[in-house]
Design a protein around this motif. Structure first.
Motif, PDB file in Angstrom:
ATOM      1  N   CYS B 583       0.826  -1.209   0.000  1.00 16.84           N
ATOM      2  CA  CYS B 583       0.000   0.000   0.000  1.00 16.84           C
ATOM      3  C   CYS B 583       0.864   1.266   0.000  1.00 16.84           C
ATOM      4  O   CYS B 583       1.931   1.301   0.595  1.00 16.84           O
ATOM      5  CB  CYS B 583      -1.022  -0.010   1.130  1.00 16.84           C
ATOM      6  SG  CYS B 583      -0.399   0.030   2.800  1.00 16.84           S
ATOM      7  N   VAL B 584       0.366   2.277  -0.655  1.00 14.19           N
ATOM      8  CA  VAL B 584       1.150   3.498  -0.861  1.00 14.19           C
ATOM      9  C   VAL B 584       1.558   4.180   0.448  1.00 14.19           C
ATOM     10  O   VAL B 584       2.719   4.556   0.601  1.00 14.19           O
ATOM     11  CB  VAL B 584       0.379   4.479  -1.780  1.00 14.19           C
ATOM     12  CG1 VAL B 584       1.116   5.794  -1.915  1.00 14.19           C
ATOM     13  CG2 VAL B 584       0.147   3.847  -3.139  1.00 14.19           C
ATOM     14  N   PRO B 585       0.640   4.346   1.415  1.00 15.23           N
ATOM     15  CA  PRO B 585       1.043   5.087   2.612  1.00 15.23           C
ATOM     16  C   PRO B 585       2.259   4.475   3.296  1.00 15.23           C
ATOM     17  O   PRO B 585       3.145   5.194   3.761  1.00 15.23           O
ATOM     18  CB  PRO B 585      -0.186   5.003   3.519  1.00 15.23           C
ATOM     19  CG  PRO B 585      -1.304   4.617   2.654  1.00 15.23           C
ATOM     20  CD  PRO B 585      -0.757   3.903   1.478  1.00 15.23           C
ATOM     21  N   GLY B 589       5.580   6.052   2.653  1.00 10.63           N
ATOM     22  CA  GLY B 589       5.667   6.789   3.911  1.00 10.63           C
ATOM     23  C   GLY B 589       6.895   6.380   4.710  1.00 10.63           C
ATOM     24  O   GLY B 589       7.593   7.228   5.282  1.00 10.63           O
ATOM     25  N   GLU B 618       2.762  14.697   9.631  1.00 10.30           N
ATOM     26  CA  GLU B 618       1.791  14.406   8.577  1.00 10.30           C
ATOM     27  C   GLU B 618       2.042  13.014   7.993  1.00 10.30           C
ATOM     28  O   GLU B 618       1.117  12.254   7.752  1.00 10.30           O
ATOM     29  CB  GLU B 618       1.880  15.451   7.452  1.00 10.30           C
ATOM     30  CG  GLU B 618       1.292  16.789   7.820  1.00 10.30           C
ATOM     31  CD  GLU B 618       1.278  17.749   6.638  1.00 10.30           C
ATOM     32  OE1 GLU B 618       1.109  17.304   5.484  1.00 10.30           O
ATOM     33  OE2 GLU B 618       1.436  18.973   6.863  1.00 10.30           O
ATOM     34  N   VAL B 619       3.326  12.720   7.748  1.00 11.36           N
ATOM     35  CA  VAL B 619       3.661  11.396   7.209  1.00 11.36           C
ATOM     36  C   VAL B 619       3.196  10.316   8.177  1.00 11.36           C
ATOM     37  O   VAL B 619       2.596   9.311   7.788  1.00 11.36           O
ATOM     38  CB  VAL B 619       5.186  11.287   6.955  1.00 11.36           C
ATOM     39  CG1 VAL B 619       5.561   9.867   6.566  1.00 11.36           C
ATOM     40  CG2 VAL B 619       5.621  12.258   5.870  1.00 11.36           C
ATOM     41  N   GLN B 621       0.811  10.485  10.332  1.00 11.69           N
ATOM     42  CA  GLN B 621      -0.645  10.363  10.385  1.00 11.69           C
ATOM     43  C   GLN B 621      -1.205   9.602   9.178  1.00 11.69           C
ATOM     44  O   GLN B 621      -2.102   8.776   9.340  1.00 11.69           O
ATOM     45  CB  GLN B 621      -1.306  11.736  10.499  1.00 11.69           C
ATOM     46  CG  GLN B 621      -2.810  11.586  10.643  1.00 11.69           C
ATOM     47  CD  GLN B 621      -3.504  12.851  11.063  1.00 11.69           C
ATOM     48  OE1 GLN B 621      -2.868  13.834  11.468  1.00 11.69           O
ATOM     49  NE2 GLN B 621      -4.828  12.832  10.978  1.00 11.69           N
ATOM     50  N   VAL B 622      -0.682   9.853   7.990  1.00 15.00           N
ATOM     51  CA  VAL B 622      -1.248   9.129   6.839  1.00 15.00           C
ATOM     52  C   VAL B 622      -0.899   7.642   6.931  1.00 15.00           C
ATOM     53  O   VAL B 622      -1.700   6.785   6.587  1.00 15.00           O
ATOM     54  CB  VAL B 622      -0.817   9.748   5.490  1.00 15.00           C
ATOM     55  CG1 VAL B 622       0.671   9.714   5.300  1.00 15.00           C
ATOM     56  CG2 VAL B 622      -1.463   9.008   4.320  1.00 15.00           C
ATOM     57  N   ARG B 624      -0.627   5.984   9.727  1.00 17.36           N
ATOM     58  CA  ARG B 624      -1.513   5.437  10.764  1.00 17.36           C
ATOM     59  C   ARG B 624      -2.935   5.310  10.245  1.00 17.36           C
ATOM     60  O   ARG B 624      -3.629   4.341  10.503  1.00 17.36           O
ATOM     61  CB  ARG B 624      -1.468   6.372  11.975  1.00 17.36           C
ATOM     62  CG  ARG B 624      -1.936   5.773  13.265  1.00 17.36           C
ATOM     63  CD  ARG B 624      -1.467   6.578  14.464  1.00 17.36           C
ATOM     64  NE  ARG B 624      -1.622   8.016  14.322  1.00 17.36           N
ATOM     65  CZ  ARG B 624      -0.614   8.888  14.233  1.00 17.36           C
ATOM     66  NH1 ARG B 624       0.622   8.454  14.287  1.00 17.36           N
ATOM     67  NH2 ARG B 624      -0.833  10.182  14.095  1.00 17.36           N
ATOM     68  N   ASP B 625      -3.379   6.314   9.487  1.00 18.09           N
ATOM     69  CA  ASP B 625      -4.777   6.376   9.069  1.00 18.09           C
ATOM     70  C   ASP B 625      -5.094   5.501   7.869  1.00 18.09           C
ATOM     71  O   ASP B 625      -6.173   4.935   7.768  1.00 18.09           O
ATOM     72  CB  ASP B 625      -5.141   7.821   8.693  1.00 18.09           C
ATOM     73  CG  ASP B 625      -5.599   8.626   9.898  1.00 18.09           C
ATOM     74  OD1 ASP B 625      -5.775   8.018  10.964  1.00 18.09           O
ATOM     75  OD2 ASP B 625      -5.784   9.841   9.745  1.00 18.09           O
ATOM     76  N   ALA B 626      -4.167   5.423   6.932  1.00 16.15           N
ATOM     77  CA  ALA B 626      -4.558   4.879   5.628  1.00 16.15           C
ATOM     78  C   ALA B 626      -3.847   3.580   5.253  1.00 16.15           C
ATOM     79  O   ALA B 626      -4.140   3.001   4.219  1.00 16.15           O
ATOM     80  CB  ALA B 626      -4.329   5.934   4.538  1.00 16.15           C
ATOM     81  N   SER B 627      -2.898   3.100   6.080  1.00 15.11           N
ATOM     82  CA  SER B 627      -2.219   1.854   5.734  1.00 15.11           C
ATOM     83  C   SER B 627      -3.150   0.664   5.903  1.00 15.11           C
ATOM     84  O   SER B 627      -4.094   0.703   6.688  1.00 15.11           O
ATOM     85  CB  SER B 627      -0.998   1.644   6.628  1.00 15.11           C
ATOM     86  OG  SER B 627      -0.042   2.642   6.386  1.00 15.11           O
ATOM     87  N   ILE B 628      -2.831  -0.408   5.192  1.00 20.29           N
ATOM     88  CA  ILE B 628      -3.665  -1.602   5.275  1.00 20.29           C
ATOM     89  C   ILE B 628      -3.505  -2.297   6.619  1.00 20.29           C
ATOM     90  O   ILE B 628      -4.472  -2.742   7.220  1.00 20.29           O
ATOM     91  CB  ILE B 628      -3.310  -2.597   4.145  1.00 20.29           C
ATOM     92  CG1 ILE B 628      -3.666  -2.002   2.784  1.00 20.29           C
ATOM     93  CG2 ILE B 628      -4.024  -3.920   4.351  1.00 20.29           C
ATOM     94  CD1 ILE B 628      -3.332  -2.900   1.619  1.00 20.29           C
ATOM     95  N   GLN B 633       0.614   1.099  10.156  1.00 16.59           N
ATOM     96  CA  GLN B 633      -0.110   1.883  11.163  1.00 16.59           C
ATOM     97  C   GLN B 633       0.751   2.207  12.379  1.00 16.59           C
ATOM     98  O   GLN B 633       0.468   3.149  13.102  1.00 16.59           O
ATOM     99  CB  GLN B 633      -1.379   1.135  11.587  1.00 16.59           C
ATOM    100  CG  GLN B 633      -2.451   1.144  10.494  1.00 16.59           C
ATOM    101  CD  GLN B 633      -3.498   0.067  10.706  1.00 16.59           C
ATOM    102  OE1 GLN B 633      -3.567  -0.544  11.764  1.00 16.59           O
ATOM    103  NE2 GLN B 633      -4.311  -0.167   9.696  1.00 16.59           N
TER     104      GLN B 633
END
Ligand SMILES: Cc1cc2nc3c(=O)[nH]c(=O)nc-3n(C[C@H](O)[C@H](O)[C@H](O)COP(=O)(O)O)c2cc1C
Ligand code: SF4
Ligand code: SF4
Ligand code: SF4
Ligand code: FES
Ligand code: FES
Lengths: 342, 649
Positions: B583-585, B589, B618-619, B621-622, B624-628, B633
């Motif tokens: 996954c991208v994040p 990230g 910010e990195v 948070q994304v 944590r929020d958007a990873s699979i 996370q």
């Protein structure tokens, strides 16, 4: 696909809701009796959708354009790009709209600060590591979310070592340049090019080559982490691989990483101009399947061929003959203009 | 080979075969193989797992009378894919790398497309898909070893063997840096592996710059018969060799009994719990586990009773023994010193839940634990404690062991399923959860080694009295992995509720300079706490209250001579290396996070330091929020916790 209000299509739902995810063939469901409706609140608006609807379709039914990159109607959702994430009340993390099913009472926010931040950073990550110049889709999203990929520094120069990368090993840099996937174009056959410096690793080509359409399995994801890449076995050139040149991978690639040689040559010459192109639908002349072809024509020449994804016969897929076997049309043109009518 | 059969000529290489690609679904596949022919050694390696091919369709010699003109196909043809990982292990151990011809032959035997098999082989850190010397020295340069002079060790190795990855000792050996080898109590640690006709693996811990090279040389030349690795309680579980040993429950046999002897195990009360469990029946066991309020010890802190809902009709029980969280080694100690307890616990859990089969997914870097467990499984089976008609009660249950191959992410439960199934170890999207759709698409219960071993206690004492130990929210005893700057590192067993200060005192106090700077709780995915927080009770709820987590039970101490920034850089590099890349994040990230920290390290921030730290948030948070999955996370968790507590940049 039709996305009219409340009339979301179910063609793509799995036979058994419990059999989900990864990379299976697209299950086709025979028309079933009308399903139960669930009520979800999307950005404050309550809507009702049939049970089993994804949040993506639910948001679309509510008239909201949720961005997607790795999702395609004709492929099994892999939910890897995460651009489609939305906020669901009560969930610790954001959830991918493309694959999460709507549940009764869900409260969904598609444009909260958290959602926007994630989408913006995902696009910044991609644009700072991948050449997105030939992906109108990514560029449109970049405008929408006001992204600044340069926040991560200038992108690294191309490297030709990506195919040799080892899992779990990397050289730590001083961080002054943003690591990128830039690399030489793979030109190993006459029909199409693979420019993985433009690859966002959406898995679509792998699914199209594999279980979702072609069942040839010439390419797969290899390596791990940042070095994960689309590759044949041992990165052998395509003619040595299982590839049958159906071009279905090109048909699904959202970034132009996979490109007809004809398109690539025109782009290189600076003469590729979509505003001057027309498209003509026709039927493939070669066999009884009768695939619908869309011929893209510029200056009275076919420059590439694809098939509409919503077409019931092809779902966007073709074989090598329909996809690439059109040169003869132009050869005849040539001979005609040379006055040598057949 | 196969193709010649089909087409009568060697140039064409298409074979129409019908294979099952995805659970229960059959699809037509043009299986294309390459033209590489295996050598005898390559063929032997693959056959050592799969047996001799019985048909021309499977890579053997063709006999028209037997093989006829059409292949046996259907579901069976792709059904052996789960053997891909063991086959890759066999090829790596025999050839020293995954050679194209061996992989191609394995693909023919298993009916796996070569591109996919390559994708799997190139996923794992222990496999090489390019030629590599047969002997490899893996030197751990991770955070616990960093407190014990690993930089000197690596410098010395590098000066003698050349840069990491380059061939040395006449092309016989090479060395590589490795993430935590799970030997932190004996840091700095190294692991040697040798491929060939007599493949071998050997741990060197603690490793000293003086002796490591001579050990490597004799190992690479196989000159002397190496003594097998042994478990030493005094080095790994100091409590077990001290007074007060009688208070231990989970570790009560550790260091006392011969880990190979089933009789010894029984003399220490082994297999009483299984008898009891079979007497009272599965629903009783499940109820007691629910009453015990046992919480999973693998890191996610999920209530085991909830997971063990028989209504899900689990088909498989999977024991997660992948233990790769930096700083974690408790499961290894249990498996090396008391292997039968794990086998008994899995048998109890599996039979109580009505599972068809149990799997142990063992970390690839644990050779001794692997040997002990496979020995224990074999003996238990011979003696009627496993297999058909267990203890004459008409119950059938068996256990299969699978070895990982150097991928932290395969400890994530759904990545683990994919790894067993012969796919890339990429986590799946949840929901559906494993209890609904797990291994081979069937309902599955996954538990950590320590979690399962606790079930023995629960069965013997009953859930209520088990729950009397510890605190309200965290019941029972807990194993902690004490490492870093502590006087007596090792695995410690304490009741939940013991404070961090008490635990450190049990370990003999702070070593190194004697001045504590920081403690890492829960591993690379956990958080740092400061000396001001030493009175935190080590419970799930207590650590949560200070914004930390127990994770897998890591308690790693750093004295005030440690440059915490370097520890953070290593953690950032770890996550970048171990992200599956799906996954991208997380894939990007973790890269951007490391780059950002390195800019601060080199004092070349883009803009101000504050701006960089804002971007880092910010990195984080994304991710944590958007990873699979949990890896992405938590990839920023330890780093952020340190930056919250100390001004490091
Ligand atoms: C990246 C990652 C690595 C993990 N590694 C392990 C591991 O090595 N061992 C383990 O028991 N659990 C590990 N887990 C947790 C498992 O996913 C799972 O929650 C656990 O095995 C469940 O067992 P339990 O309920 O007994 O704790 C890991 C999770 C993540 C996200
Ligand atoms: S090549 Fe195109 S379709 Fe394939 S993963 Fe990359 S971006 Fe996606
Ligand atoms: S594209 Fe291929 S399958 Fe489709 S009609 Fe043409 S020849 Fe037939
Ligand atoms: S969070 Fe990281 S490890 Fe987990 S699925 Fe995503 S890329 Fe893979
Ligand atoms: S579109 Fe949903 S994760 Fe990619
Ligand atoms: S063994 Fe080196 S850090 Fe764990």
């Amino acid at each position: 696909m039709d996305h009219e209000k409340g009339n979301v299509t179910h063609r793509l739902q799995a036979v058994n809701p419990l059999v989900p995810v990864p990379r299976g063939p697209v299950p086709v469901i025979p028309p079933a009796s009308p399903r139960r409706k669930v009520r979800v609140t999307v950005d404050g608006r309550e809507i009702s959708v049939p049970e089993g609807t994804t949040l993506l379709d639910a948001t679309r039914a509510a008239g909201i354009d949720t961005p997607t990159l790795c999702y395609l109607e004709s492929l099994t959702p892999v939910n890897v790009c995460r651009i489609c994430v939305v906020e669901v009340e009560g969930s610790r993390t954001l959830v991918p709209a493309c694959s999460r099913k709507a549940e009764d009472g869900m409260v969904v926010k598609t444009d909260s600060e958290r959602v926007r931040l994630s989408r913006r950073l995902i696009l910044e990550f991609l644009a700072s590591s991948v050449d997105v110049s030939t992906s109108p889709q990514v560029r449109a999203y970049m405008d929408r979310y006001e992204v600044h990929p340069e926040r991560f520094g200038p992108s690294q120069a191309p490297s030709d070592g990506r195919d040799q990368a080892r899992a779990g090993v990397h050289i730590t840099s001083d961080g002054s340049q943003a690591a990128a996937v830039a690399q030489p174009v793979k030109a190993d056959n006459e029909l199409y090019l693979r420019d993985y410096g433009k690859c966002i690793l959406c898995y679509k080509c792998v699914e199209a080559c594999g279980p979702d359409a072609q069942n040839t399995f010439a390419i797969a994801v290899a390596g791990r982490g940042f070095d994960a890449r689309i590759s044949t076995e041992y990165a052998v050139p395509l003619p040595d691989s299982a590839c049958v040149y159906c071009g279905n991978c090109i048909g699904v690639c959202p970034t132009g990483a996979l490109m007809f040689v004809s398109e690539h040559d025109l782009r290189k010459a600076g003469t590729w101009d979509e505003s001057r192109q027309t498209s003509t639908e026709t039927i493939c002349p070669y066999c009884g399947v009768g695939c619908t072809l869309t011929l893209h024509i510029q200056d009275e020449k076919i420059v590439k061929v694809d098939s509409p994804i919503e077409n019931g016969v092809t779902h966007g897929n073709l074989c090598v003959k329909g996809r690439f076997g059109w040169q003869f049309v132009q050869v005849r043109e040539k001979t005609q203009s040379g006055g040598d009518a057949s | 080979m196969v193709l010649r059969v089909l087409c009568g000529e060697s140039s064409s290489s298409l074979l129409q075969a019908r294979v099952s690609i995805f659970q229960g679904k059959e699809t037509f596949v043009d299986a294309h193989f390459t033209k590489d022919h295996p050598t005898a050694a390559e063929q032997q390696a693959v056959d050592s797992v799969l047996g001799v091919p019985h048909s021309g369709w499977k890579g053997g010699p063709r006999r028209p009378d037997r093989d006829g003109h059409s292949a046996v196909n259907g579901h069976r043809l792709g059904a052996d894919r789960h053997l891909l990982l063991p086959v890759l292990h066999a090829i790596q151990a025999r050839m020293g790398w995954i050679t194209p011809a061996a992989l191609n032959y394995a693909c023919q035997r298993l009916n796996v497309p070569p591109a996919e098999a390559f994708g799997v082989a190139s996923f794992y850190g222990l496999f090489s898909v390019t030629p590599r010397p047969p002997c490899v020295l893996h030197v751990c340069d991770d955070i616990a070893c960093m407190t014990r002079g690993v930089e000197d060790l690596c410098r010395s190795v590098e000066s003698q063997l050349g840069p990491a990855g380059s061939p040395s000792l006449n092309g016989k050996a090479t060395w590589l840096r490795s993430p935590c080898l799970g030997l932190c109590e004996r840091a700095p640690a190294a692991l040697m592996s040798r491929a060939g006709e007599k493949p071998a693996e050997k741990v060197v811990a603690p490793a000293s710059p003086q002796s490591l090279l001579s050990k490597l040389e004799s190992f690479a030349n196989a000159t002397i018969e190496e003594p097998p690795d042994r478990f030493e309680a005094s080095a790994s579980a100091p409590q077990a060799s001290q007074n007060g040993h009688s208070r231990l429950v989970l570790l009560r046999r550790v260091g006392r009994m011969d880990p190979a002897s089933l009789d010894d195990y029984r003399a220490y009360g082994g297999y009483e719990a299984l008898r009891r469990a079979l007497n009272f029946g599965g629903s009783w066991v499940v109820r007691e586990v629910l009453n015990s309020r046992l919480v999973g010890r693998g890191g996610a802190a999920f209530p085991t009773g909830k997971k063990w809902d028989p209504a899900n009709q689990p088909r498989y029980l999977v024991c997660n023994a992948d233990e790769s969280e930096p700083g974690t080694f408790k499961d290894r100690v249990v498996m090396e010193a008391d292997p039968y307890s794990l086998i008994e616990a899995i048998t109890i859990a599996g039979t109580a839940l009505g599972c068809e089969r149990g799997y142990i997914y063992l970390r690839g870097e644990y050779p001794l634990a692997g040997e002990r467990l496979s020995h224990a499984i074999r003996v238990a089976r011979e003696r009627g404690y496993l297999g058909t008609n267990i203890l004459g009660r008409g119950v059938d249950f068996d256990i299969e062991m699978r070895r990982g191959a150097g991928a932290y992410i395969c400890g994530e439960e759904t990545a683990l399923f994919n790894s067993i199934e012969g796919l890339r170890g990429e986590p799946r999207s949840k929901p559906p959860f494993p209890t609904q759709v797990g291994l081979f698409g069937k309902p599955t219960v996954v538990n950590n080694v320590e979690t399962l071993v606790n079930v023995l206690l629960i069965v013997q004492e009953g859930g209520e009295s088990y729950a009397a130990m510890g605190t309200l929210g965290s019941t029972g005893p807990k194993l902690f992995c004490l490492s870093g700057h502590v006087a007596r590192p090792g695995v410690y067993e304490v009741p939940f509720g013991t404070t961090l200060r008490e635990l450190i005192e049990m370990g003999g106090g702070v070593a190194g300079s004697g001045q504590l700077k920081a403690v890492l709780l829960g591993g690379a995915a956990g958080s740092f706490v400061s000396p001001a927080e030493l009175d935190t009770p080590l419970t799930f709820e207590g650590t949560r209250a200070v914004g930390a987590s127990l994770g897998s039970g890591v308690v790693m101490l750093f004295d005030d001579s440690v440059d915490l920034r370097k520890i953070l850089f290593r953690i950032a590099a770890f996550f970048r290396d171990e992200s599956c890349g799906q996954c991208v994040p997380c894939r990007l990230g973790t890269v951007r996070q490391e780059e950002l920290l390195q800019r601060l390290n080199h004092r070349k921030p883009m803009g101000s330091v504050e701006a960089e730290l804002g971007l880092l948030k910010e990195v984080g948070q994304v991710m944590r929020d958007a990873s699979i999955c949990g890896l992405g996370q938590t990839a920023s968790s330890a780093i952020e916790s340190a930056l919250r507590r100390w001004q490091l940049f």
